[in-house]
Design a protein around this motif. Structure first.
Motif, mmCIF file in Angstrom:
data_model
loop_
_atom_site.group_PDB
_atom_site.id
_atom_site.type_symbol
_atom_site.label_atom_id
_atom_site.label_comp_id
_atom_site.label_asym_id
_atom_site.label_seq_id
_atom_site.Cartn_x
_atom_site.Cartn_y
_atom_site.Cartn_z
ATOM 1 N N SER A 94 38.336 43.310 45.563
ATOM 2 C CA SER A 94 39.592 42.441 45.608
ATOM 3 C C SER A 94 40.728 43.003 46.410
ATOM 4 O O SER A 94 41.524 42.140 47.213
ATOM 5 N N VAL A 95 40.856 44.412 46.561
ATOM 6 C CA VAL A 95 41.979 44.518 47.540
ATOM 7 C C VAL A 95 41.602 44.262 49.038
ATOM 8 O O VAL A 95 42.475 43.869 49.679
ATOM 9 N N LEU A 96 40.448 44.153 49.267
ATOM 10 C CA LEU A 96 39.943 43.867 50.764
ATOM 11 C C LEU A 96 40.282 42.374 50.794
ATOM 12 O O LEU A 96 40.274 41.888 52.052
ATOM 13 N N GLU A 97 40.162 41.704 49.734
ATOM 14 C CA GLU A 97 40.489 40.153 49.818
ATOM 15 C C GLU A 97 41.730 39.880 49.885
ATOM 16 O O GLU A 97 42.174 38.644 50.065
ATOM 17 N N GLY A 98 42.994 40.988 49.708
ATOM 18 C CA GLY A 98 44.257 40.379 49.814
ATOM 19 C C GLY A 98 45.032 40.522 48.411
ATOM 20 O O GLY A 98 46.009 40.239 48.260
ATOM 21 N N PHE A 99 44.126 41.011 47.165
ATOM 22 C CA PHE A 99 44.831 41.105 45.934
ATOM 23 C C PHE A 99 45.612 42.379 45.893
ATOM 24 O O PHE A 99 45.204 43.461 46.573
ATOM 25 N N ASN A 100 46.640 42.623 45.032
ATOM 26 C CA ASN A 100 47.438 43.582 44.787
ATOM 27 C C ASN A 100 46.798 44.338 43.509
ATOM 28 O O ASN A 100 46.418 43.429 42.787
ATOM 29 N N VAL A 101 46.733 45.434 43.749
ATOM 30 C CA VAL A 101 45.868 46.209 42.457
ATOM 31 C C VAL A 101 46.824 47.551 42.033
ATOM 32 O O VAL A 101 47.404 48.298 43.006
ATOM 33 N N THR A 102 46.995 47.746 40.672
ATOM 34 C CA THR A 102 47.630 48.773 40.419
ATOM 35 C C THR A 102 46.819 49.811 39.406
ATOM 36 O O THR A 102 46.177 49.043 38.467
ATOM 37 N N VAL A 103 46.779 50.877 39.496
ATOM 38 C CA VAL A 103 46.112 51.909 38.758
ATOM 39 C C VAL A 103 47.075 52.902 38.277
ATOM 40 O O VAL A 103 47.650 53.520 39.131
#
Ligand SMILES: Nc1ncnc2c1ncn2[C@@H]1O[C@H](COP(=O)(O)OP(=O)(O)OP(=O)(O)O)[C@@H](O)[C@H]1O
Length: 844
Positions: A94-103
């Motif tokens: 998802s990150v590589l697709e352009g989504f923002n991610v929070t962990v």
């Protein structure tokens, strides 16, 4: 045993994941007899057991078991890599697709959050043995995520199919400590502000450094550096307790050109957060600063829990109070649903920590209900048509170029002033400085290097990047400082005073007349060609400023030399300009021209920053020099005052010496006069004349009573005389009679006699003294033959005897024989008192 629970999985599918990780009991906990109260069961269920209180009657004291189901549940034996694989790794695509991610990891203090996010202390050693190859035993989620993102980027770059496709990554690292945000990569102690871009739905931090990196190794280096700046401290609950929330932000960019020749940027952000742990003051025994830190940590975690509660209640997004703490404000876009979200709840299974672990489970259970709907890929496309863009770029480029020219000249002017060509700034010079000061202030104290403009770019950083261009324009039009060269001012010109000043006042010999500094340091106008070609077009080839940057001044400050400008920053400005000139070459392809223009704008902005810094430094140096001059002036004044004081003192001393000298002369005269008198009296006595007046005797220092034999009792006893009246007058001291002896040598009367008297036999001493007295006073020895005069002689010898400690009759034999002869009228050997009558003797 009551069984309660919430056996439902997350409702957000792939967009959100809530996991629980239970750590093993530590050796210390096992040794202190603590038992595990948590169990991870199949089907991702965690059960927590509350032990029944001994003798319990109340329902609340009864034992109970609570079971909760999560998207993932890890027991104490699950290794780091598996935790990563089943959580964060899932979102890498998802990150590589352009989504923002929070962990983020949540839990009580000592529950294992840092261990989960960063890994253990052995991480470095382990990494050295090749974590990339699967040997990832102790690496936490952060290093593993970085490795996968870089690996993914590499692969994407290798498989790139889009025109001009480029991938890049940068990171920032901050901490929230006691409700203050600090940059961990460029620590400055400044509390950074949270900035919101409501339109773009992005929350960022103003002034946060973003460091670009090429590999996970580089990022880990940055992280290690950042961690040394992070606040950790030993507490009762954890030997390395995090006292702040740490946020690592990874910004990944993919750029390419679309079919219409427009550059498209896709940006995704990954927030990896290691929260500080909630703590109970009673359990941790924290005091003072630690207690305050704990209170702030708890407050922000409570705000986070409240936000999650509000968001979990469905359609109440607006009710979430993000601004209750810096942490929630920062996480706003992640919690609101702009991001894919992973929450890892860490629990300590110890029964001693039942309350904390249960709270964590309840909190994680509630978080499952948050509705997450992250926006799909956010493309930022430059939608401006090429001709318009080119026009815009040219305009910006020219504005920069002109501003840079002006700055160069101001630098030159200031250099001249600083080099001593003009030690005192003229008024218009001060105007220049004032103007520059305003400019620097308008830049917020620092000029930033802009990135190429991107009108549709909606993130705050990118919008900020366009600012310098706008600022340059608004500044120039807003500037109200009077022109240096009033003749060249074009009132109402949109360009404003900064540019007005360099308007030409005439060209010389057809050559390009460069703007120069007048003798009075005003700026003289140059040829209009600086702005316009013969054909009316403007361009960098019009700018020919010959500034010798190798002659930049070095300022002595605090004893050390300080170069005001880093030469490397500016030395290749002309090179940049010639490269950038290709941006105006109509024969080149559009893309090349655009690239050249962009690079020129950036270079110009960079050199502008350098020059502004330089000017600020010059201003500071000038201020320092003025302060130093003022100090030197004060020192000189003080020295002058001191010299005058010394001179006064010298005059006084001279006067005093003169006075003393006059006194001494007067005293010498007095002595001479007294001696003459005494000589006269003694002469009379020696000649047998009667001395009638006692004052006559006194004048020579002989007290009449002392010579009155009738007052002498026990004269023959030889003992010390106690009944001889002591002269109440202190005999004058130092009044030595200085006169020439027969051979013309100066003789000190009494003293010489005394010295001689001490030399020979006692009897001959008396005689000798007597003779010397006579000689000293110039008497003829023949005068001494008469018997009457023997009395006087006896007196004289008696006085001498007293002065020289003659012993009674024996020593005064001669005197006695000849009449008075009572030499013991002297004080005998014991009497040495110069103030006694003996002292009066011939000393006077
Ligand atoms: N899964 C695990 N396996 C082995 N040891 C662990 C595990 N989780 C945590 N630990 C150990 O427990 C101790 C506390 O862990 P950690 O520092 O990660 O807690 P924390 O939740 O970050 O605490 P704080 O909030 O106070 O910073 C550390 O010594 C860590 O190595």
């Amino acid at each position: 045993m009551v069984l309660r629970g919430n056996r439902t999985a997350s409702i957000n599918g792939d967009n959100m994941l809530v996991a629980v990780r239970m750590r093993p009991l530590s050796m210390k906990e096992l040794q202190s007899g603590q038992r595990s109260c948590c169990e991870v069961m199949g089907d991702k269920i965690v059960a927590i057991t509350k032990a029944k209180k001994p003798g319990a009657v109340l329902k609340s004291e009864m034992g109970s078991v609570n079971e909760y189901q999560f998207d993932e549940a890890f027991d104490a034996n699950v290794p780091q890599y598996e935790v990563y694989q089943r959580t964060a790794k899932r979102l890498i695509p998802s990150v590589l697709e352009g989504f923002n991610v929070t962990v983020f990891a949540y839990g009580a203090t000592g529950a294992g959050k840092t261990h989960t996010m960063m890994g253990s202390e052995r991480m470095d050693a382990e990494r050295a043995t090749g974590a990339e190859n699967g040997n990832t035993g102790v690496c936490g989620i952060i290093p593993l995520t970085l490795m996968d993102i870089f690996a993914g980027m590499k692969q994407k770059q290798a498989e790139a199919t889009l025109p001009e496709e480029k991938w890049s990554l940068s990171v920032s690292y901050l901490e929230v400590y006691n409700e203050k945000i600090r940059d961990l990569l460029e620590p400055s102690g400044i509390n950074l502000p949270v900035q919101e871009d409501p339109k773009a739905g992005i929350v960022g931090v103003g002034g946060l450094a973003a460091k670009s990196a090429e590999s996970s190794e580089q990022v880990m280096e940055l992280l290690r550096f950042g961690n040394t700046n992070r606040r950790t401290h030993a507490t009762d609950a954890n030997a390395t307790s995090s006292r702040s929330h740490a946020v690592l932000q990874i910004i990944m960019k993919q750029r390419w050109n679309n079919s219409k020749g427009r550059e498209v940027t896709r940006e995704s952000r990954v927030n990896l957060i290691d929260l500080a742990g909630s703590e109970r003051a009673g359990k941790t025994n924290n005091r003072g600063k630690r207690l305050q830190e704990g209170a702030n940590i708890n407050r922000s975690l409570l705000a986070l829990a409240n936000c999650i509660n509000a968001l979990a209640q469905g359609n109440t997004r607006k009710n979430a109070k993000y601004r209750d703490s810096k942490l929630t404000h920062l996480l706003k876009s992640s919690l609101e649903g702009q991001c894919k979200l992973i929450i890892i709840a860490n629990i300590n299974p110890s029964d001693d920590m039942f309350e904390d672990s249960h709270n964590t489970l309840k909190y994680a259970n509630r978080a499952k209900c948050m509705k997450i709907d992250p926006k799909v890929v956010r493309l930022r496309e430059r939608d401006m048509a090429w001709p318009e863009r080119e026009k815009n770029m040219k305009r910006q480029s020219n504005e920069q170029s002109k501003e840079n020219d002006l700055l160069k000249k101001q630098v030159e002017a200031l250099q001249q002033m600083l080099n001593g060509n003009c030690p005192v700034l003229p008024n218009n010079g001060l105007d220049v400085l004032e103007n520059l000061k305003m400019q620097v202030q308008a830049d917020g104290g620092e000029a930033r290097v802009p990135s190429p403009p991107s009108p549709t770019h909606s993130c705050p950083g990118a919008r900020g990047a366009r600012k310098p261009f706008r600022r340059a324009k608004s500044l120039s039009s807003a500037s109200s400082v009077a022109s240096l060269d009033s003749g060249s001012v074009k009132k109402g010109s949109k360009r404003g005073s900064l540019f007005k000043r360099v308007r030409r006042s005439g060209s010389v010999g057809g050559e390009k007349n460069l703007t120069a500094i007048n003798e009075d340091h005003s700026i003289k106008g140059g040829d209009d060609s600086i702005f316009r070609d013969d054909d009316g077009a403007t361009g960098p080839d019009d700018v020919e400023v010959d500034v010798d940057y190798t002659r930049l001044p070095h300022i002595k400050k605090n004893g050390s030399e300080k170069n005001l400008m880093d030469m490397s920053d500016i030395s290749d400005i002309s090179a940049h300009e010639s490269v950038a000139a290709s941006g105006f070459d109509e024969n080149l392809p559009v893309d090349d021209r655009l690239g050249a223009l962009e690079s020129r704008v950036m270079d110009m902005a960079a050199s502008r920053k350098v020059m502004l810094d330089f000017i600020t430094n010059l201003q500071a140096a000038k201020d320092d020099a003025e302060t130093e001059r003022e100090r030197a002036r004060r020192r000189a004044e003080k020295a002058e005052r001191e010299i005058l004081e010394q001179r006064d003192l010298l005059e006084k001393l001279k006067a005093q010496v003169e006075l003393e000298r006059a006194n001494a002369v007067q005293a010498a005269r007095d002595r001479e006069f007294a001696d003459m008198q005494r000589k006269a009296v003694l002469g009379k006595s020696l000649a047998g004349e009667v001395v009638e007046s006692s004052s006559e005797m006194e004048s020579v220092g002989v007290v009449p009573e002392a010579l009155d034999l009738s007052t002498i009792s026990g004269a023959s006893s030889g003992g010390p005389r106690t009944d001889v009246p002591v002269s109440s007058r202190t005999p004058p001291r130092n009044r030595e009679k200085v006169q020439d002896d027969k051979r013309g040598r100066p003789v000190t009367g009494g003293r010489r006699i005394i010295r001689r008297a001490r030399g020979g036999s006692e009897e001959s001493k008396g005689e000798e003294d007597y003779r010397e007295v006579r000689e000293a006073f110039g008497e003829e020895s023949g005068n001494m033959k008469s018997e009457e005069n023997d009395g006087i002689r006896g007196k004289v010898l008696g006085v001498l005897g007293g002065r020289n400690n003659y012993r009674g009759e024996e020593k005064g034999k001669k005197g006695k024989m000849r009449g008075f002869g009572h030499a013991k009228v002297g004080m005998g050997e014991e009497n040495d008192n110069p103030f006694s009558i003996a002292g009066v003797g011939l000393r006077g």
